[in-house]
Design an enzyme around this catalytic site. Structure first.
Site, mmCIF file in Angstrom:
data_model
loop_
_atom_site.group_PDB
_atom_site.id
_atom_site.type_symbol
_atom_site.label_atom_id
_atom_site.label_comp_id
_atom_site.label_asym_id
_atom_site.label_seq_id
_atom_site.Cartn_x
_atom_site.Cartn_y
_atom_site.Cartn_z
ATOM 1 N N LYS A 126 -11.092 17.328 3.497
ATOM 2 C CA LYS A 126 -11.242 15.938 3.048
ATOM 3 C C LYS A 126 -9.906 15.192 3.164
ATOM 4 O O LYS A 126 -9.864 14.021 3.533
ATOM 5 C CB LYS A 126 -11.761 15.906 1.600
ATOM 6 C CG LYS A 126 -11.879 14.479 1.020
ATOM 7 C CD LYS A 126 -12.821 13.617 1.815
ATOM 8 C CE LYS A 126 -13.174 12.255 1.307
ATOM 9 N NZ LYS A 126 -12.250 11.429 0.618
ATOM 10 N N HIS B 215 -9.497 14.373 6.698
ATOM 11 C CA HIS B 215 -10.456 13.279 6.972
ATOM 12 C C HIS B 215 -9.812 11.942 6.588
ATOM 13 O O HIS B 215 -9.860 10.960 7.334
ATOM 14 C CB HIS B 215 -11.742 13.506 6.158
ATOM 15 C CG HIS B 215 -12.634 12.297 6.050
ATOM 16 N ND1 HIS B 215 -12.346 11.233 5.192
ATOM 17 C CD2 HIS B 215 -13.767 11.940 6.689
ATOM 18 C CE1 HIS B 215 -13.268 10.303 5.327
ATOM 19 N NE2 HIS B 215 -14.156 10.711 6.220
ATOM 20 N N ASN B 216 -9.191 11.907 5.426
ATOM 21 C CA ASN B 216 -8.577 10.660 4.975
ATOM 22 C C ASN B 216 -7.373 10.283 5.829
ATOM 23 O O ASN B 216 -7.131 9.097 6.067
ATOM 24 C CB ASN B 216 -8.182 10.760 3.496
ATOM 25 C CG ASN B 216 -9.388 10.588 2.592
ATOM 26 O OD1 ASN B 216 -10.516 10.878 2.980
ATOM 27 N ND2 ASN B 216 -9.169 10.126 1.380
ATOM 28 N N ARG C 65 22.696 20.888 18.718
ATOM 29 C CA ARG C 65 22.678 21.761 17.541
ATOM 30 C C ARG C 65 23.686 22.897 17.701
ATOM 31 O O ARG C 65 24.383 23.288 16.769
ATOM 32 C CB ARG C 65 21.278 22.336 17.315
ATOM 33 C CG ARG C 65 20.234 21.315 16.907
ATOM 34 C CD ARG C 65 18.855 21.935 16.750
ATOM 35 N NE ARG C 65 18.772 22.808 15.597
ATOM 36 C CZ ARG C 65 18.588 24.120 15.654
ATOM 37 N NH1 ARG C 65 18.478 24.724 16.820
ATOM 38 N NH2 ARG C 65 18.522 24.841 14.557
ATOM 39 N N LEU D 149 -19.047 9.638 -15.432
ATOM 40 C CA LEU D 149 -20.064 8.733 -14.879
ATOM 41 C C LEU D 149 -19.460 7.373 -14.528
ATOM 42 O O LEU D 149 -19.908 6.336 -14.977
ATOM 43 C CB LEU D 149 -21.247 8.602 -15.835
ATOM 44 C CG LEU D 149 -22.112 9.875 -15.900
ATOM 45 C CD1 LEU D 149 -23.154 9.772 -16.990
ATOM 46 C CD2 LEU D 149 -22.789 10.185 -14.577
ATOM 47 N N GLY E 48 -17.873 6.583 -0.060
ATOM 48 C CA GLY E 48 -17.812 5.527 -1.069
ATOM 49 C C GLY E 48 -19.075 5.477 -1.909
ATOM 50 O O GLY E 48 -19.881 6.410 -1.923
ATOM 51 N N LYS F 117 -3.946 5.589 -2.317
ATOM 52 C CA LYS F 117 -4.039 6.458 -3.484
ATOM 53 C C LYS F 117 -3.355 7.804 -3.250
ATOM 54 O O LYS F 117 -3.212 8.579 -4.177
ATOM 55 C CB LYS F 117 -5.501 6.678 -3.858
ATOM 56 C CG LYS F 117 -6.181 5.403 -4.328
ATOM 57 C CD LYS F 117 -7.323 5.702 -5.289
ATOM 58 C CE LYS F 117 -8.150 4.468 -5.537
ATOM 59 N NZ LYS F 117 -9.032 4.154 -4.386
ATOM 60 N N SER G 202 -17.205 12.081 0.861
ATOM 61 C CA SER G 202 -16.834 10.839 1.531
ATOM 62 C C SER G 202 -18.031 9.912 1.699
ATOM 63 O O SER G 202 -19.158 10.362 1.864
ATOM 64 C CB SER G 202 -16.233 11.132 2.906
ATOM 65 O OG SER G 202 -15.881 9.924 3.540
ATOM 66 N N HIS H 193 24.141 26.791 16.331
ATOM 67 C CA HIS H 193 22.778 27.218 15.978
ATOM 68 C C HIS H 193 22.114 28.032 17.088
ATOM 69 O O HIS H 193 21.000 28.496 16.909
ATOM 70 C CB HIS H 193 21.927 25.984 15.642
ATOM 71 C CG HIS H 193 22.388 25.274 14.412
ATOM 72 N ND1 HIS H 193 22.392 25.880 13.169
ATOM 73 C CD2 HIS H 193 22.882 24.020 14.220
ATOM 74 C CE1 HIS H 193 22.862 25.017 12.275
ATOM 75 N NE2 HIS H 193 23.173 23.882 12.885
ATOM 76 N N GLU I 124 -8.801 8.737 8.677
ATOM 77 C CA GLU I 124 -9.288 7.421 8.210
ATOM 78 C C GLU I 124 -8.133 6.401 8.215
ATOM 79 O O GLU I 124 -8.290 5.270 8.699
ATOM 80 C CB GLU I 124 -9.855 7.597 6.794
ATOM 81 C CG GLU I 124 -10.243 6.328 6.054
ATOM 82 C CD GLU I 124 -10.690 6.648 4.611
ATOM 83 O OE1 GLU I 124 -11.623 7.454 4.438
ATOM 84 O OE2 GLU I 124 -10.085 6.110 3.664
ATOM 85 N N TYR I 125 -6.973 6.810 7.719
ATOM 86 C CA TYR I 125 -5.806 5.918 7.717
ATOM 87 C C TYR I 125 -5.451 5.516 9.149
ATOM 88 O O TYR I 125 -5.160 4.352 9.432
ATOM 89 C CB TYR I 125 -4.591 6.627 7.099
ATOM 90 C CG TYR I 125 -4.456 6.572 5.599
ATOM 91 C CD1 TYR I 125 -5.510 6.860 4.756
ATOM 92 C CD2 TYR I 125 -3.225 6.262 5.013
ATOM 93 C CE1 TYR I 125 -5.358 6.848 3.373
ATOM 94 C CE2 TYR I 125 -3.060 6.237 3.634
ATOM 95 C CZ TYR I 125 -4.124 6.534 2.822
ATOM 96 O OH TYR I 125 -3.962 6.520 1.454
ATOM 97 N N VAL J 208 -14.250 13.175 -11.929
ATOM 98 C CA VAL J 208 -13.182 12.525 -12.708
ATOM 99 C C VAL J 208 -11.984 12.319 -11.780
ATOM 100 O O VAL J 208 -11.893 12.974 -10.741
ATOM 101 C CB VAL J 208 -12.790 13.381 -13.950
ATOM 102 C CG1 VAL J 208 -13.973 13.551 -14.877
ATOM 103 C CG2 VAL J 208 -12.240 14.738 -13.553
HETATM 104 C C1 6PG Z 1 -13.910 8.312 1.485
HETATM 105 C C2 6PG Z 1 -12.573 7.630 1.233
HETATM 106 C C3 6PG Z 1 -12.201 7.640 -0.201
HETATM 107 C C4 6PG Z 1 -10.788 7.090 -0.465
HETATM 108 C C5 6PG Z 1 -10.684 5.629 -0.342
HETATM 109 C C6 6PG Z 1 -9.370 5.028 -0.765
HETATM 110 O O1 6PG Z 1 -13.889 9.224 2.298
HETATM 111 O O2 6PG Z 1 -14.917 7.915 0.906
HETATM 112 O O3 6PG Z 1 -11.586 8.323 1.950
HETATM 113 O O4 6PG Z 1 -12.247 8.954 -0.643
HETATM 114 O O5 6PG Z 1 -10.423 7.402 -1.732
HETATM 115 O O6 6PG Z 1 -10.960 5.247 0.971
HETATM 116 O O7 6PG Z 1 -8.270 5.647 -0.194
HETATM 117 P P1 6PG Z 1 -6.842 4.941 -0.226
HETATM 118 O O8 6PG Z 1 -6.732 4.231 -1.530
HETATM 119 O O9 6PG Z 1 -5.821 6.011 -0.104
HETATM 120 O O10 6PG Z 1 -6.841 3.987 0.920
#
Ligand code: 6PG
Length: 473
Positions: A184, A187-188, A448, A11, A131, A262, A129, A454, A191-192, A75
């Site tokens: 996911k 997706h991230n 190569r 939690l 937050g 992360k 996703s 090769h 996102e980056y 977790v």
């Molecule tokens: C989401 C985000 C989330 C992610 C953070 C931090 O979809 O809600 O992708 O899951 O953990 O945005 O990611 P970083 O620390 O790698 O930037």
């Protein structure tokens, strides 16, 4: 006592928000966390009078839940997931469902789902996703796991999910085993890329054109009304407006320029190399974060390595702002094209049978990369499920082709000013490489073969060939 429909283990912020979301939608929640003081604080502060109650052991959790039991693990990814599973599984019965809602690595999810299936338990890897706000009011959820588990959980998950404009809930069964966490992860990665592209355009507008934060806030606010409309553009406009409570400055200017991570973006890049998917803009975004982290080195280098003079371009600023918009839009399309093609490649590699249109559909709301663009992506793959690359879709082809002059212009100007544009330029290079009938890989093959025998293939006949490159004719 009335039984709960869902158990939530862990939690923290996300677990708490999801508990409130389930409860608001009519599902009673049994919450379990080793930190009982934290749970008590949450119950007293935010969950008083609500159908959310605390349990203090796996046995209590099992007794509190309706059967088949559904337990959502919130977790941290990695060892904590294995420990939580180990602590719970012996108290569970065949047919019960365990859902990992964290950002777990998809191969860990594959391993766990196989091990638990052997014990008669259903294991679901579900990327969530959006937050804290998303978890509370409606996240996008990428569900990977057994169909039986989906059939049981579907009503509950659809109730708590974000809803797209057409009312469709942003959750669906994407495929088996680790597929939800795989999607996911990508997706991230997107996102980056999205974030880095925006950051580079910010750098160009701010450092290159000298626009201040209030001008930037207006520009991003305006852009959010058009084809770039997205959550990330919206929050960017808001960030530029925020004043710092601890100084007289704008908050964005007080933040250290080192981007942390992360690991999900890095995993996307690592896996793309494993499966042979080209995602240069996602890679550029990961690398840009790494370079940003070399702060001390950069500060020292800035004193000895000199770039071009940073004179502001002597051109119509409004026209350049429009050009920056177009460059961002075209780059964003190229980045999504890379991510979508990676998903198609992975679908074959891991036999996930992913439907790209379904993925775009559940990314339209709730998640961090939600954007107007996703509605069009959904339509493209709906019409042509086997579309090799988004850039080949007639609507997207038009977007990149009609914006390419400004796309090239902004990148050239940034380069002339010495502003780093790893992601923008990689997106353009991806477009140029993808549309090239002939690439210089013939020379690579010759090299190569020269140094390593090769072999190479010829354009005029079948087979593999080796040449003695040293002996003169
Ligand atoms: C989401 C985000 C989330 C992610 C953070 C931090 O979809 O809600 O992708 O899951 O953990 O945005 O990611 P970083 O620390 O790698 O930037």
């Amino acid at each position: 006592m009335k039984k709960a429909q869902i158990g939530i283990v862990g939690l923290g912020v996300m677990g708490q928000s999801l508990s409130l979301n389930f409860e608001r939608n009519g599902y009673a929640v049994a919450g379990y966390d080793l930190d009982t003081a934290k749970v008590e604080k949450f119950l007293a502060k935010s969950a008083e009078g609500k159908a959310i109650f605390r349990v203090d052991s796996p046995t209590e959790l099992m007794a509190a839940l309706e059967k088949p039991r559904s337990i959502l693990l919130m977790v941290p990814a990695g060892k904590p997931v294995d420990s939580a599973i180990a602590g719970l599984k012996d108290s569970m019965d065949a047919g019960d469902i365990l859902i990992d809602g964290g950002n777990s690595y998809f191969l860990d999810t594959e391993r766990r789902s196989k091990a638990l299936a052997a014990e008669g338990l259903h294991f679901v890897g579900m990327g969530i996703s959006g937050g804290e706000e998303g978890a509370l009011w409606g996240p996008s959820m990428m569900f990977g796991g057994p169909k039986e588990a989906w059939d049981t959980l579907k009503p509950m998950l659809e109730a708590i999910a974000a809803k797209a404009d057409d009312g469709a809930p942003c959750v669906t069964l994407l495929g088996p085993h680790g597929s939800g966490h795989y999607v996911k992860m990508v997706h991230n990665g997107i996102e980056y890329a999205d974030m880095q592209l925006i950051a580079e355009i910010y750098d160009f507008l701010h450092r290159g054109l000298g626009l201040n934060n209030s001008a930037l806030a207006k520009i991003f606010h305006d852009w959010n009304e058009g084809p770039l409309q997205s959550y990330l553009i919206e929050i960017t406009a808001r960030i530029f407006q925020k004043k710092d409570a601890k100084s007289a400055n704008d908050l964005v200017d007080m933040i250290v320029d080192e981007a942390e991570q992360k690991g999900t973006g890095k995993w996307t890049s690592q896996n793309a190399f494993d499966i042979g998917a080209a995602i240069p803009t996602i890679n550029a975004a990961v690398e840009s974060r790494i370079i940003s982290g070399l702060k001390e080195e950069r500060v020292a280098a800035s004193k000895v390595l000199h770039g071009p003079d940073q004179t502001k371009p002597d051109t119509d600023v409004d026209a350049l702002v429009q050009a920056a918009h177009d460059a961002l839009l075209a780059s964003k399309v190229a980045a999504y094209a890379q991510g979508m093609e990676m998903l198609q490649t992975a679908s074959l590699e891991y036999q996930y049978d992913l439907k790209i249109t379904e993925i775009a559909k559940i990314w339209r709301a709730g998640c961090i990369i939600r954007a107007r663009l996703l509605k069009d992506i959904m339509k493209s793959y709906q019409e042509k499920p086997q579309l090799a690359n988004l850039l080949l879709d007639s609507a997207f082809k038009k977007v990149v082709e009609s914006n390419q002059d400004n796309w090239r212009k902004i990148i050239k100007m940034a380069i002339d000013q010495g502003i780093p544009v790893l992601a923008l330029s990689s997106a353009l290079a991806y477009f140029d490489a993808y549309r090239s009938e002939r690439l210089p890989a013939n020379l690579t093959q010759a090299q190569r073969d020269f140094f390593g025998a090769h072999t190479y293939r010829r354009i005029d006949r079948e087979g593999s060939f080796h040449t003695d490159w040293v002996t003169e004719e």
